[in-house]
Motif scaffolding. Sequence first.
Motif, PDB file in Angstrom:
ATOM      1  N   SER A  52      21.666   2.391 -46.315  1.00 24.69           N
ATOM      2  CA  SER A  52      22.357   3.530 -46.903  1.00 24.69           C
ATOM      3  C   SER A  52      21.668   3.894 -48.213  1.00 24.69           C
ATOM      4  CB  SER A  52      23.822   3.178 -47.139  1.00 24.69           C
ATOM      5  OG  SER A  52      24.494   4.279 -47.687  1.00 24.69           O
ATOM      6  N   SER A  53      20.482   4.465 -48.097  1.00 21.39           N
ATOM      7  CA  SER A  53      19.688   4.773 -49.288  1.00 21.39           C
ATOM      8  C   SER A  53      20.138   6.062 -49.967  1.00 21.39           C
ATOM      9  CB  SER A  53      18.206   4.841 -48.932  1.00 21.39           C
ATOM     10  OG  SER A  53      18.009   5.652 -47.808  1.00 21.39           O
ATOM     11  N   GLN A  54      20.901   6.882 -49.257  1.00 20.80           N
ATOM     12  CA  GLN A  54      21.436   8.117 -49.830  1.00 20.80           C
ATOM     13  C   GLN A  54      22.881   8.268 -49.360  1.00 20.80           C
ATOM     14  OE1 GLN A  54      18.480  10.965 -48.509  1.00 20.80           O
ATOM     15  NE2 GLN A  54      17.151  10.469 -50.225  1.00 20.80           N
ATOM     16  N   PRO A  55      23.753   8.829 -50.171  1.00 20.41           N
ATOM     17  CA  PRO A  55      25.182   8.852 -49.838  1.00 20.41           C
ATOM     18  C   PRO A  55      25.536   9.792 -48.682  1.00 20.41           C
ATOM     19  CG  PRO A  55      24.781  10.077 -51.854  1.00 20.41           C
ATOM     20  CD  PRO A  55      23.476   9.437 -51.472  1.00 20.41           C
ATOM     21  N   GLY A  56      26.660   9.449 -48.017  1.00 23.64           N
ATOM     22  CA  GLY A  56      27.232  10.339 -47.019  1.00 23.64           C
ATOM     23  C   GLY A  56      26.866  10.044 -45.579  1.00 23.64           C
ATOM     24  N   HIS A  57      26.230   8.892 -45.309  1.00 17.64           N
ATOM     25  CA  HIS A  57      25.757   8.611 -43.946  1.00 17.64           C
ATOM     26  C   HIS A  57      26.364   7.332 -43.381  1.00 17.64           C
ATOM     27  CE1 HIS A  57      22.868  11.782 -44.572  1.00 17.64           C
ATOM     28  NE2 HIS A  57      22.379  11.157 -45.625  1.00 17.64           N
ATOM     29  N   ASN A  58      26.337   7.268 -42.055  1.00 20.00           N
ATOM     30  CA  ASN A  58      26.705   6.055 -41.341  1.00 20.00           C
ATOM     31  C   ASN A  58      25.891   5.985 -40.054  1.00 20.00           C
ATOM     32  OD1 ASN A  58      28.005   7.888 -39.593  1.00 20.00           O
ATOM     33  ND2 ASN A  58      29.803   6.584 -39.355  1.00 20.00           N
ATOM     34  N   ALA A  59      26.148   4.960 -39.257  1.00 20.43           N
ATOM     35  CA  ALA A  59      25.512   4.806 -37.944  1.00 20.43           C
ATOM     36  C   ALA A  59      26.616   4.532 -36.936  1.00 20.43           C
ATOM     37  CB  ALA A  59      24.510   3.665 -37.962  1.00 20.43           C
ATOM     38  N   ALA A  60      26.647   5.324 -35.870  1.00 21.81           N
ATOM     39  CA  ALA A  60      27.674   5.180 -34.835  1.00 21.81           C
ATOM     40  C   ALA A  60      27.050   5.434 -33.470  1.00 21.81           C
ATOM     41  CB  ALA A  60      28.812   6.177 -35.081  1.00 21.81           C
ATOM     42  N   SER A  61      27.614   4.805 -32.456  1.00 19.67           N
ATOM     43  CA  SER A  61      27.123   5.039 -31.100  1.00 19.67           C
ATOM     44  C   SER A  61      27.551   6.429 -30.635  1.00 19.67           C
ATOM     45  CB  SER A  61      27.650   3.967 -30.153  1.00 19.67           C
ATOM     46  OG  SER A  61      29.056   3.864 -30.224  1.00 19.67           O
ATOM     47  N   ILE A  62      26.697   7.033 -29.806  1.00 20.06           N
ATOM     48  CA  ILE A  62      27.006   8.334 -29.212  1.00 20.06           C
ATOM     49  C   ILE A  62      27.707   8.082 -27.879  1.00 20.06           C
ATOM     50  CG2 ILE A  62      26.032  10.449 -28.223  1.00 20.06           C
ATOM     51  CD1 ILE A  62      23.694  10.174 -30.213  1.00 20.06           C
ATOM     52  N   ASP A  63      28.871   8.689 -27.685  1.00 19.78           N
ATOM     53  CA  ASP A  63      29.598   8.548 -26.422  1.00 19.78           C
ATOM     54  C   ASP A  63      28.693   8.937 -25.259  1.00 19.78           C
ATOM     55  OD1 ASP A  63      31.868   7.798 -27.821  1.00 19.78           O
ATOM     56  OD2 ASP A  63      32.754   9.804 -27.776  1.00 19.78           O
ATOM     57  N   GLY A  64      28.649   8.077 -24.251  1.00 19.33           N
ATOM     58  CA  GLY A  64      27.841   8.352 -23.068  1.00 19.33           C
ATOM     59  C   GLY A  64      26.384   7.952 -23.213  1.00 19.33           C
ATOM     60  N   MET A  65      26.008   7.337 -24.350  1.00 22.94           N
ATOM     61  CA  MET A  65      24.608   6.923 -24.554  1.00 22.94           C
ATOM     62  C   MET A  65      24.518   5.448 -24.949  1.00 22.94           C
ATOM     63  SD  MET A  65      22.505  10.060 -26.265  1.00 22.94           S
ATOM     64  CE  MET A  65      20.958   9.174 -25.978  1.00 22.94           C
ATOM     65  N   LEU A  66      25.228   4.613 -24.181  1.00 18.89           N
ATOM     66  CA  LEU A  66      25.154   3.169 -24.346  1.00 18.89           C
ATOM     67  C   LEU A  66      24.895   2.547 -22.978  1.00 18.89           C
ATOM     68  CD1 LEU A  66      28.212   2.290 -26.640  1.00 18.89           C
ATOM     69  CD2 LEU A  66      25.807   2.261 -27.254  1.00 18.89           C
ATOM     70  N   PRO A  67      24.159   1.435 -22.942  1.00 18.64           N
ATOM     71  CA  PRO A  67      23.984   0.755 -21.661  1.00 18.64           C
ATOM     72  C   PRO A  67      25.317   0.163 -21.179  1.00 18.64           C
ATOM     73  CG  PRO A  67      22.663  -0.299 -23.392  1.00 18.64           C
ATOM     74  CD  PRO A  67      23.419   0.812 -24.021  1.00 18.64           C
ATOM     75  N   GLU A  68      25.459   0.013 -19.895  1.00 18.11           N
ATOM     76  CA  GLU A  68      26.660  -0.593 -19.336  1.00 18.11           C
ATOM     77  C   GLU A  68      26.837  -1.992 -19.906  1.00 18.11           C
ATOM     78  OE1 GLU A  68      28.376  -1.851 -14.992  1.00 18.11           O
ATOM     79  OE2 GLU A  68      27.078  -0.089 -15.130  1.00 18.11           O
ATOM     80  N   GLY A  69      28.038  -2.279 -20.394  1.00 18.56           N
ATOM     81  CA  GLY A  69      28.330  -3.590 -20.960  1.00 18.56           C
ATOM     82  C   GLY A  69      28.169  -3.665 -22.470  1.00 18.56           C
ATOM     83  N   ALA A  70      27.593  -2.624 -23.087  1.00 19.60           N
ATOM     84  CA  ALA A  70      27.426  -2.607 -24.550  1.00 19.60           C
ATOM     85  C   ALA A  70      28.693  -2.073 -25.204  1.00 19.60           C
ATOM     86  CB  ALA A  70      26.228  -1.747 -24.940  1.00 19.60           C
ATOM     87  N   GLN A  71      28.974  -2.559 -26.395  1.00 20.46           N
ATOM     88  CA  GLN A  71      30.162  -2.147 -27.143  1.00 20.46           C
ATOM     89  C   GLN A  71      29.857  -0.953 -28.049  1.00 20.46           C
ATOM     90  OE1 GLN A  71      33.216  -3.350 -26.984  1.00 20.46           O
ATOM     91  NE2 GLN A  71      32.848  -5.126 -25.693  1.00 20.46           N
ATOM     92  N   ALA A  72      30.764   0.013 -28.092  1.00 21.84           N
ATOM     93  CA  ALA A  72      30.637   1.128 -29.034  1.00 21.84           C
ATOM     94  C   ALA A  72      30.805   0.590 -30.454  1.00 21.84           C
ATOM     95  CB  ALA A  72      31.692   2.185 -28.735  1.00 21.84           C
ATOM     96  N   PHE A  73      30.229   1.281 -31.420  1.00 23.52           N
ATOM     97  CA  PHE A  73      30.297   0.828 -32.811  1.00 23.52           C
ATOM     98  C   PHE A  73      30.275   2.022 -33.754  1.00 23.52           C
ATOM     99  CE2 PHE A  73      25.931   1.058 -31.468  1.00 23.52           C
ATOM    100  CZ  PHE A  73      25.333   1.777 -32.482  1.00 23.52           C
ATOM    101  N   ARG A  74      30.714   1.785 -34.989  1.00 20.33           N
ATOM    102  CA  ARG A  74      30.636   2.785 -36.048  1.00 20.33           C
ATOM    103  C   ARG A  74      30.677   2.048 -37.383  1.00 20.33           C
ATOM    104  NH1 ARG A  74      35.263   7.089 -36.753  1.00 20.33           N
ATOM    105  NH2 ARG A  74      36.292   5.203 -37.458  1.00 20.33           N
ATOM    106  N   SER A  75      29.687   2.309 -38.220  1.00 23.48           N
ATOM    107  CA  SER A  75      29.669   1.689 -39.536  1.00 23.48           C
ATOM    108  C   SER A  75      30.498   2.524 -40.508  1.00 23.48           C
ATOM    109  CB  SER A  75      28.234   1.556 -40.045  1.00 23.48           C
ATOM    110  OG  SER A  75      27.707   2.824 -40.417  1.00 23.48           O
ATOM    111  N   ARG A  76      30.721   1.967 -41.671  1.00 25.90           N
ATOM    112  CA  ARG A  76      31.415   2.694 -42.728  1.00 25.90           C
ATOM    113  C   ARG A  76      30.415   3.591 -43.445  1.00 25.90           C
ATOM    114  NH1 ARG A  76      35.512  -1.171 -45.744  1.00 25.90           N
ATOM    115  NH2 ARG A  76      36.849   0.639 -45.500  1.00 25.90           N
ATOM    116  N   LEU A  77      30.913   4.646 -44.038  1.00 24.35           N
ATOM    117  CA  LEU A  77      30.064   5.540 -44.818  1.00 24.35           C
ATOM    118  C   LEU A  77      29.526   4.813 -46.048  1.00 24.35           C
ATOM    119  CD1 LEU A  77      32.035   8.907 -44.837  1.00 24.35           C
ATOM    120  CD2 LEU A  77      29.902   8.417 -43.655  1.00 24.35           C
ATOM    121  N   ASN A  78      28.303   5.154 -46.403  1.00 21.89           N
ATOM    122  CA  ASN A  78      27.680   4.701 -47.648  1.00 21.89           C
ATOM    123  C   ASN A  78      27.504   3.190 -47.741  1.00 21.89           C
ATOM    124  OD1 ASN A  78      27.802   7.437 -48.511  1.00 21.89           O
ATOM    125  ND2 ASN A  78      29.893   7.094 -49.219  1.00 21.89           N
TER     126      ASN A  78
END
Length: 137
Positions: A52-78
């Motif tokens: 998080s080198s600059q404010p306002g960003h996170n990393a999250a999985s895109i619905d429908g773009m994960l391999p079967e068996g992988a868990q969805a995720f979403r990090s916190r902002l900043n």
Amino acid sequence: MRLAALALLVLAQPAFAEIHEVKMLNRGDSGPMVYEPAFLQIAPGDTVRFLSSQPGHNAASIDGMLPEGAQAFRSRLNQDFDLTLDVPGNYGIKCSPHYAMGMVMLIRVGGAPAVHLPDDLPKRARERLDAIIAAHP
């Protein structure tokens, strides 16, 4: 005899997983609202560290773009975020606040099949993912 035992110990050690760093940027080499790099090819068990080198960003999985068996995720902002990926396949990643602006990336774990893009991607996200896929078939 000792040399043979030492060789067996060295060869029996597990391979160490790697850590790959990804910057979340307001502006980068490829334009505004980007992950750098926008594509990673990694081995199962490797970790991706989102910085998080600059404010306002996170990393999250895109619905429908994960391999079967992988868990969805979403990090916190900043906040930096470590993600260890064990399931082989293609992972679509988005910045939740800047998804419509095309802030996406692709992580390929192991030898993955062709990428399938969901129909409901925002226009700029689709354009960036199409470019990433074309550059990394």
